[in-house]
Design a protein around this motif. Structure first.
Motif, PDB file in Angstrom:
ATOM      1  N   ARG A  14       2.166  -7.931   4.518  1.00 46.94           N
ATOM      2  CA  ARG A  14       1.369  -7.952   5.737  1.00 46.94           C
ATOM      3  C   ARG A  14      -0.008  -7.377   5.421  1.00 46.94           C
ATOM      4  NH1 ARG A  14       3.739  -6.213  11.311  1.00 46.94           N
ATOM      5  NH2 ARG A  14       5.534  -6.668  10.060  1.00 46.94           N
ATOM      6  N   GLU A  15      -1.036  -8.051   5.912  1.00 42.58           N
ATOM      7  CA  GLU A  15      -2.404  -7.543   5.758  1.00 42.58           C
ATOM      8  C   GLU A  15      -3.215  -7.943   6.980  1.00 42.58           C
ATOM      9  OE1 GLU A  15      -5.288 -10.131   3.262  1.00 42.58           O
ATOM     10  OE2 GLU A  15      -3.351 -10.192   2.199  1.00 42.58           O
ATOM     11  N   PHE A  16      -4.338  -7.303   7.165  1.00 44.77           N
ATOM     12  CA  PHE A  16      -5.207  -7.593   8.303  1.00 44.77           C
ATOM     13  C   PHE A  16      -6.576  -7.996   7.789  1.00 44.77           C
ATOM     14  CE2 PHE A  16      -1.993  -4.825  10.046  1.00 44.77           C
ATOM     15  CZ  PHE A  16      -1.716  -5.414  11.262  1.00 44.77           C
ATOM     16  N   LYS A  17      -7.079  -9.097   8.323  1.00 44.23           N
ATOM     17  CA  LYS A  17      -8.446  -9.541   8.041  1.00 44.23           C
ATOM     18  C   LYS A  17      -9.327  -9.024   9.171  1.00 44.23           C
ATOM     19  CE  LYS A  17      -8.067 -12.427   4.487  1.00 44.23           C
ATOM     20  NZ  LYS A  17      -8.898 -12.567   3.355  1.00 44.23           N
ATOM     21  N   LYS A  18     -10.413  -8.365   8.819  1.00 48.90           N
ATOM     22  CA  LYS A  18     -11.306  -7.830   9.831  1.00 48.90           C
ATOM     23  C   LYS A  18     -12.489  -8.768  10.002  1.00 48.90           C
ATOM     24  CE  LYS A  18     -13.790  -3.786  11.252  1.00 48.90           C
ATOM     25  NZ  LYS A  18     -14.162  -2.416  11.002  1.00 48.90           N
ATOM     26  N   LEU A  19     -12.663  -9.225  11.232  1.00 50.62           N
ATOM     27  CA  LEU A  19     -13.818 -10.022  11.582  1.00 50.62           C
ATOM     28  C   LEU A  19     -14.830  -9.109  12.265  1.00 50.62           C
ATOM     29  CD1 LEU A  19     -11.909 -13.123  12.934  1.00 50.62           C
ATOM     30  CD2 LEU A  19     -12.834 -12.778  10.654  1.00 50.62           C
TER      31      LEU A  19
ATOM     32  N   ARG B  88      -9.447  -8.145  14.633  1.00 52.84           N
ATOM     33  CA  ARG B  88      -8.636  -8.150  13.417  1.00 52.84           C
ATOM     34  C   ARG B  88      -7.564  -9.230  13.558  1.00 52.84           C
ATOM     35  NH1 ARG B  88      -6.633  -2.297  11.838  1.00 52.84           N
ATOM     36  NH2 ARG B  88      -4.737  -3.431  12.307  1.00 52.84           N
ATOM     37  N   ILE B  89      -7.272  -9.895  12.465  1.00 55.88           N
ATOM     38  CA  ILE B  89      -6.256 -10.934  12.438  1.00 55.88           C
ATOM     39  C   ILE B  89      -5.154 -10.508  11.486  1.00 55.88           C
ATOM     40  CG2 ILE B  89      -5.731 -13.333  11.865  1.00 55.88           C
ATOM     41  CD1 ILE B  89      -8.615 -14.004  12.507  1.00 55.88           C
TER      42      ILE B  89
ATOM     43  N   ILE C 128      -2.198 -11.173   9.007  1.00 59.56           N
ATOM     44  CA  ILE C 128      -1.708 -12.223   8.119  1.00 59.56           C
ATOM     45  C   ILE C 128      -0.375 -11.720   7.559  1.00 59.56           C
ATOM     46  CG2 ILE C 128      -2.128 -13.550   6.022  1.00 59.56           C
ATOM     47  CD1 ILE C 128      -5.105 -13.217   6.572  1.00 59.56           C
TER      48      ILE C 128
END
Length: 86
Positions: A70-75, A79-80, A82
């Motif tokens: 599990r990881e999070f993409k920061k916009l 945050r999204i 994944i």
């Protein structure tokens, strides 16, 4: 007329009708040519029909077995998540 290899019949200039097995009698059997892909028969990739679960609206239901990563993409403003699942 259905071809014996792929059980597919042409019903119009861009429509084909599939001869589906009895287990899939609730699935619409006529498709636009753009929705069909060439099948290269590889028996190792076939999923037995008894392993496929669909709901009343014929949506495919998947079972979560395990979360692998599990990881999070920061916009800029959000945050999204994944998630890789098995």
């Amino acid at each position: 007329m259905f071809c014996s290899k792929c059980r597919l019949g042409k019903v119009g200039p861009v429509a084909y009708k599939l001869d589906l097995p009895e287990e899939l009698d609730g699935v619409h059997d006529t498709f636009h040519v753009s929705n069909l892909k060439k099948c290269l028969a590889d028996l190792t990739l076939q999923v037995p029909l008894d392993e496929i679960q669909v709901d009343a609206k014929l949506n495919f239901m998947e079972e979560l077995v395990e979360i692998l990563e599990r990881e999070f993409k920061k916009l800029k403003w959000s945050r999204i998540a994944i998630v890789m699942v098995r």
